[in-house]
Design a protein around this motif. Structure first.
Motif: not given
Length: 127
Positions: A43, A47, A49
Motif C-alpha cells: 500500500r 493504511f 483496510e
C-alpha cells in the motif's frame, strides 16, 4: 471474518499477522470496526483496510495486544495518527510500526533473521 477454524475475532488494539512471500510475517493493529491498520509495502505506507484485504486469502493470526508502555486503545490511536505515512522496509516496516504504536522501541525481529540469511547466502556464494 471467518478463518479455516471458524470466526476470527479481534479486539481493538490486537496485533494481527499474516504470512506473506513464503514466510515473511506482515503485522497490523485491529480497529474497533473489524479493520486493520498496518504499514504496508503493498500500500506504500500506513493504511487502514478490511481484515479480508489484509489477509489476502491467507490465514490470520491474532497475537492479542503487545505488552508495551501504552494500552491497546492508545496504541490504536497512535496507529491512526500515522495514517498516510510512507513505508520503509529497513527503518519503518510493519513490525517497527506495531512496536512504535505500543510505545516500544521500533524494531523488526524478522529483519535480523532475513539479514542473517542474506549474510549466510553471501558467505556460501563466496566459497
Amino acid at each position: 471474518m471467518s478463518s479455516s477454524k471458524g470466526t476470527f475475532w479481534t479486539r481493538p488494539g490486537d496485533v494481527i499477522s499474516v504470512r506473506v512471500y513464503g514466510g515473511v510475517i506482515h503485522e497490523g493493529i485491529a480497529t474497533e470496526t473489524g479493520r486493520v491498520i498496518s504499514n504496508s509495502r503493498r500500500r506504500g505506507g500506513v493504511f487502514e483496510e478490511s481484515l479480508r484485504d489484509f489477509a489476502g486469502g491467507r490465514r490470520l493470526k491474532n497475537h492479542g495486544p503487545l505488552k508495551g508502555y501504552v494500552d491497546p486503545l492508545a496504541a490504536l490511536s497512535r496507529a491512526r495518527a500515522r495514517l498516510g505515512q510512507p513505508y520503509d522496509v529497513v527503518n519503518d516496516n510493519c513490525q517497527h510500526f506495531v512496536r512504535w504504536c505500543y510505545g516500544l522501541k521500533p524494531h523488526s525481529p524478522q529483519k535480523r533473521w532475513i539479514a542473517a540469511g542474506v549474510a549466510a547466502l553471501a558467505l556460501i556464494w563466496a566459497l
